[in-house]
Write a protein that holds these residues in place. Structure first.
Motif, mmCIF file in Angstrom:
data_model
loop_
_atom_site.group_PDB
_atom_site.id
_atom_site.type_symbol
_atom_site.label_atom_id
_atom_site.label_comp_id
_atom_site.label_asym_id
_atom_site.label_seq_id
_atom_site.Cartn_x
_atom_site.Cartn_y
_atom_site.Cartn_z
ATOM 1 N N SER A 26 105.839 -49.252 -18.988
ATOM 2 C CA SER A 26 107.222 -49.390 -19.440
ATOM 3 C C SER A 26 108.054 -50.300 -18.545
ATOM 4 O O SER A 26 108.990 -50.916 -18.995
ATOM 5 C CB SER A 26 107.891 -48.026 -19.537
ATOM 6 N N SER A 27 107.730 -50.374 -17.277
ATOM 7 C CA SER A 27 108.447 -51.270 -16.370
ATOM 8 C C SER A 27 107.559 -51.575 -15.189
ATOM 9 O O SER A 27 106.510 -50.975 -15.019
ATOM 10 C CB SER A 27 109.763 -50.644 -15.895
ATOM 11 N N LYS A 28 107.967 -52.518 -14.370
ATOM 12 C CA LYS A 28 107.175 -52.887 -13.204
ATOM 13 C C LYS A 28 107.725 -52.315 -11.914
ATOM 14 O O LYS A 28 107.168 -52.553 -10.864
ATOM 15 C CB LYS A 28 107.090 -54.406 -13.084
ATOM 16 N N LYS A 29 108.856 -51.588 -11.986
ATOM 17 C CA LYS A 29 109.483 -51.054 -10.780
ATOM 18 C C LYS A 29 109.957 -49.628 -11.012
ATOM 19 O O LYS A 29 110.313 -49.262 -12.121
ATOM 20 C CB LYS A 29 110.689 -51.900 -10.369
ATOM 21 N N GLY A 30 110.011 -48.835 -9.933
ATOM 22 C CA GLY A 30 110.530 -47.481 -10.016
ATOM 23 C C GLY A 30 110.544 -46.824 -8.659
ATOM 24 O O GLY A 30 109.951 -47.324 -7.711
ATOM 25 N N LYS A 31 111.228 -45.699 -8.569
ATOM 26 C CA LYS A 31 111.324 -44.942 -7.320
ATOM 27 C C LYS A 31 110.377 -43.750 -7.370
ATOM 28 O O LYS A 31 110.118 -43.202 -8.438
ATOM 29 C CB LYS A 31 112.750 -44.448 -7.113
ATOM 30 N N PRO A 32 109.872 -43.301 -6.194
ATOM 31 C CA PRO A 32 109.025 -42.114 -6.177
ATOM 32 C C PRO A 32 109.728 -40.917 -6.812
ATOM 33 O O PRO A 32 110.946 -40.766 -6.711
ATOM 34 C CB PRO A 32 108.776 -41.869 -4.683
ATOM 35 N N CYS A 33 108.967 -40.091 -7.476
ATOM 36 C CA CYS A 33 109.431 -38.853 -8.127
ATOM 37 C C CYS A 33 110.298 -39.093 -9.354
ATOM 38 O O CYS A 33 110.872 -38.142 -9.892
ATOM 39 C CB CYS A 33 110.141 -37.935 -7.141
ATOM 40 N N THR A 34 110.416 -40.327 -9.809
ATOM 41 C CA THR A 34 111.181 -40.597 -11.028
ATOM 42 C C THR A 34 110.217 -40.782 -12.192
ATOM 43 O O THR A 34 109.061 -41.139 -12.008
ATOM 44 C CB THR A 34 112.084 -41.837 -10.885
#
Length: 102
Positions: A26-34
């Motif tokens: 869905s995306s190439k970036k994100g934060k842990p636990c999200t």
């Protein structure tokens, strides 16, 4: 058929439609636990039958359908690091996409 990741826009890769089955993140970036969702075809609707790897970190989806897996980005993922993400569904393994942890 083996699912395949293939880039389609700057912010998200999409399925390789030519093979008949595919997977996209869905995306190439994100934060842990999200949360993150992975879209494609031929997933098992039983969440435990699908495994998502962020590098060597294994995640079982919270929810699954034949076309979507909902996961939480592993807490052990480190900010600023890029991970290779792949999906194993039954005996089928996708290729890899890069995922940057913010």
């Amino acid at each position: 058929m083996v699912p395949a990741f293939a880039p389609c826009r700057a912010t998200s890769p999409c399925a390789d439609a030519g093979a008949g089955s595919g997977v996209r993140h869905s995306s190439k970036k994100g934060k842990p636990c999200t949360p993150a969702s992975i879209y494609g075809t031929n997933f098992s609707p039983a969440a435990a039958s699908n495994i998502v790897y962020f590098g060597k970190l294994k995640v079982t989806p919270k929810k699954a359908s034949a076309s979507r897996l909902d996961v939480n980005i592993p807490a052990k993922c480190r900010s600023g690091r890029t991970y290779k993400v792949k999906v194993v569904s039954g005996s089928v393994t996708s290729n890899v996409v890069q995922f940057k942890v913010r």
